[in-house]
Design a protein around this motif. Structure first.
Motif, PDB file in Angstrom:
ATOM      1  N   PRO A  21       0.814  -1.218   0.000  1.00 38.92           N
ATOM      2  CA  PRO A  21       0.000   0.000   0.000  1.00 38.92           C
ATOM      3  C   PRO A  21       0.847   1.267   0.000  1.00 38.92           C
ATOM      4  N   LYS A  22       0.201   2.361  -0.304  1.00 40.28           N
ATOM      5  CA  LYS A  22       0.686   3.667   0.136  1.00 40.28           C
ATOM      6  C   LYS A  22      -0.333   4.123   1.170  1.00 40.28           C
ATOM      7  N   SER A  23       0.099   4.224   2.428  1.00 45.53           N
ATOM      8  CA  SER A  23      -0.828   4.344   3.551  1.00 45.53           C
ATOM      9  C   SER A  23      -1.307   5.757   3.812  1.00 45.53           C
ATOM     10  N   ASN A  24      -0.552   6.737   3.355  1.00 45.64           N
ATOM     11  CA  ASN A  24      -0.928   8.132   3.516  1.00 45.64           C
ATOM     12  C   ASN A  24      -0.498   8.910   2.276  1.00 45.64           C
ATOM     13  N   TRP A  25      -1.151  10.041   2.046  1.00 48.71           N
ATOM     14  CA  TRP A  25      -0.758  10.984   1.001  1.00 48.71           C
ATOM     15  C   TRP A  25      -0.801  10.370  -0.407  1.00 48.71           C
ATOM     16  N   ALA A  26      -1.757   9.461  -0.618  1.00 51.78           N
ATOM     17  CA  ALA A  26      -1.810   8.692  -1.863  1.00 51.78           C
ATOM     18  C   ALA A  26      -2.683   9.391  -2.902  1.00 51.78           C
ATOM     19  N   LEU A  27      -2.148  10.426  -3.511  1.00 55.10           N
ATOM     20  CA  LEU A  27      -2.813  11.055  -4.646  1.00 55.10           C
ATOM     21  C   LEU A  27      -2.432  10.318  -5.930  1.00 55.10           C
ATOM     22  N   ALA A  28      -3.362  10.259  -6.858  1.00 52.34           N
ATOM     23  CA  ALA A  28      -3.048   9.667  -8.158  1.00 52.34           C
ATOM     24  C   ALA A  28      -1.972  10.497  -8.861  1.00 52.34           C
TER      25      ALA A  28
END
Length: 518
Positions: free
Chosen positions: A425-432
């Motif tokens: 995952p990317k657990s935080n701040w995961a903008l496309a």
């Protein structure tokens, strides 16, 4: 050489920040003659401290507690700053959780308990020009400067400003430094260290002293020792700082029976410019080779695959272990990638046009094609990885439309929705990553300092004997040589604070010994 030159109240090995704190404290505490022995030439003064941003992690009660010791906050600006207190329990937990609870609790306690007094002393006695680290530890969110990650203090002009303040204070106090002087052997009388043999101008000189403080760093600048202790991949790591930290202090102490302790397989490392020098830092750019913008984007290896959770935690809790992750990737490098949404949030000192090579693309496919020339092995996998990531990030946003991206907090904006989630995952701040143009920079692993070191008495910084389990009389240690403090990872800004805390302890003890000797 005169007979007087052979006798000193305290000898410190190493001219870095930790050694400087020990030497100045020894002088202030009553030592009349204090000598710093430094094997580098004068132009390399300052050890690894010179290459830092001057960050000092400390316990504090919030903004009002730190304002009196910083120089860059106008009274009218303070009302727009959010800076929460950082407690002793939080500091302790951060060290312990990042080190898998393996850090020596008494050594950690000494660091944490002494941190606030240490930075106050640096501000008042050493005239260190502390600043609030807006450029590294805060984001401007809704018109307010929001600090994050438990770290707030830096130094004007970074490590350069820190070492300049150290040197000015030492000169004013009458502490002498011998450059181009290698420490060769500790001199012992029975179980007591009574001096130091050095090599200077081709001459072997035996110096006598009631106290010797080892402050000459770890073994990170030795390819052979890195490969021996950290593993064969580490031979290709880039040295972030001084090329003179080659394990001398460990060897000197071992020969008088000192106990080794700590994580000899661990180190502080970080994402580092792939085009930086191999075996030394750059005295001009220094810490600007750091590339810590990965929480705002993605990191992909030569196979076009992600290999860390870029949003696992705040940058200053992950960068010391993500360097290790990079060194184990194919070729020992990776690519950091952003789109035009997050590019403006990158720190200018690390990502300015004249600091780093930038690779641009109007599409992800174009970017991938350009990265082939930089070592990307599978451009199709690169595109597929970003496409899959984008799908997961957008699925989360669709499911959680009220979730708000905020780089100053762990915002929970992730790639993990109920019907679509990534194995990594990317657990935080995961903008496309979808808005052109797209930017990539090539990074590798930069090693800062090693974690394995000497066992010390946390109250005195005395080096512990392997045979007796008690401090070796006359021998002390501070800085990166202190073992048992950090394992696997560490909270950013702790190293310089630790060097100050244990350097002051060593200096005070040295003065007591010199007084007794007189």
């Amino acid at each position: 050489m005169s007979a007087d030159a052979l006798f000193w109240d305290c000898i410190v090995v190493g001219s870095g920040h930790a050694g400087s704190c020990a030497a100045l404290t020894a002088r202030d505490s009553g030592c009349q003659r204090v000598l710093i022995v430094e094997k580098s030439p004068p132009e390399w003064v300052g050890g690894n401290g010179y290459f830092t941003v001057g960050a000092h992690r400390t316990v504090h009660d919030g903004l009002h507690d730190l304002l009196p010791i910083v120089t860059n906050v106008a009274p009218e600006a303070a009302a727009n700053i959010d800076l929460a207190p950082y407690t002793a329990d939080e500091f302790t937990r951060d060290i312990m959780r990042l080190g898998d609870s393996r850090s020596h609790p008494d050594v950690v306690k000494a660091l944490v308990d002494g941190s606030r007094d240490a930075v106050q002393w640096l501000a008042e006695r050493v005239n260190v020009p502390f600043i609030l680290a807006f450029h590294r530890q805060a984001y401007l969110v809704n018109g307010r400067q929001a600090f994050w990650g438990g770290l707030a203090l830096s130094v004007e002009d970074g490590g350069k400003g820190l070492i300049a303040a150290d040197r000015a204070a030492l000169d004013a106090a009458g502490v002498e430094t011998w450059f181009d002087t290698a420490a060769v052997e500790l001199v012992a009388d029975g179980d007591t260290v009574v001096g130091l043999q050095v090599s200077r101008d081709g001459e072997s000189i035996t110096l006598r002293s009631a106290a010797v403080v080892l402050a000459c760093g770890g073994f990170e600048a030795s390819r052979d020792l890195r490969s021996q202790y950290l593993g064969p991949d580490w031979g290709r790591a880039k040295v972030r700082g001084t090329p003179y930290n080659t394990g001398d202090g460990l060897a000197l102490a071992q020969r008088v029976g000192a106990r080794l302790t700590g994580d000899f397989a661990g180190c502080h490392s970080t994402c580092w410019d792939a085009n930086a020098p191999d075996d030394r830092g750059d005295r001009v750019l220094s810490n600007q080779f750091t590339k810590s913008g990965y929480p705002l984007g993605l990191m992909l290896n030569a196979k076009g695959e992600r290999f860390v959770d870029e949003g696992e935690d705040f940058r200053n809790y992950t960068y010391a272990k993500f360097g290790r992750a990079i060194i184990s990737q194919p070729g020992g490098f990776a690519f950091q990638v952003w789109d035009s949404t997050t590019i403006p949030w990158l720190r200018k000192e690390e990502y300015a046009d004249d600091v780093v090579e930038k690779i641009w693309g109007d599409t992800v496919e174009e970017l991938a094609a350009k990265l082939v020339e930089k070592g990307l092995q599978d451009k199709d996998a690169f595109v597929q990885t970003i496409t899959g990531y984008n799908e997961a990030a957008m699925a989360f946003q669709a499911e959680q439309p009220k979730a708000k991206w905020d780089p100053a907090v762990k915002d929970g904006v992730s790639t993990q929705s109920s019907h679509l989630h990534l194995a990594l995952p990317k657990s935080n701040w995961a903008l496309a990553v979808e808005k052109p143009p797209f930017l990539a920079v090539k990074v590798t692993c930069g090693i800062t300092f090693t974690f394995g070191g000497l066992a010390i008495d946390p109250e005195t910084a005395g080096v512990v004997s392997n045979a007796t389990g008690k401090p070796i009389p006359g021998l002390f240690c501070t800085g990166e040589l202190v073992g048992g403090l950090f394992y696997r990872n560490y909270p950013g800004g702790s190293g310089l604070t630790g060097g100050t805390v244990f350097g002051r302890k060593a200096g005070r003890e040295a003065a007591q010994l010199s007084g007794a000797a007189r």
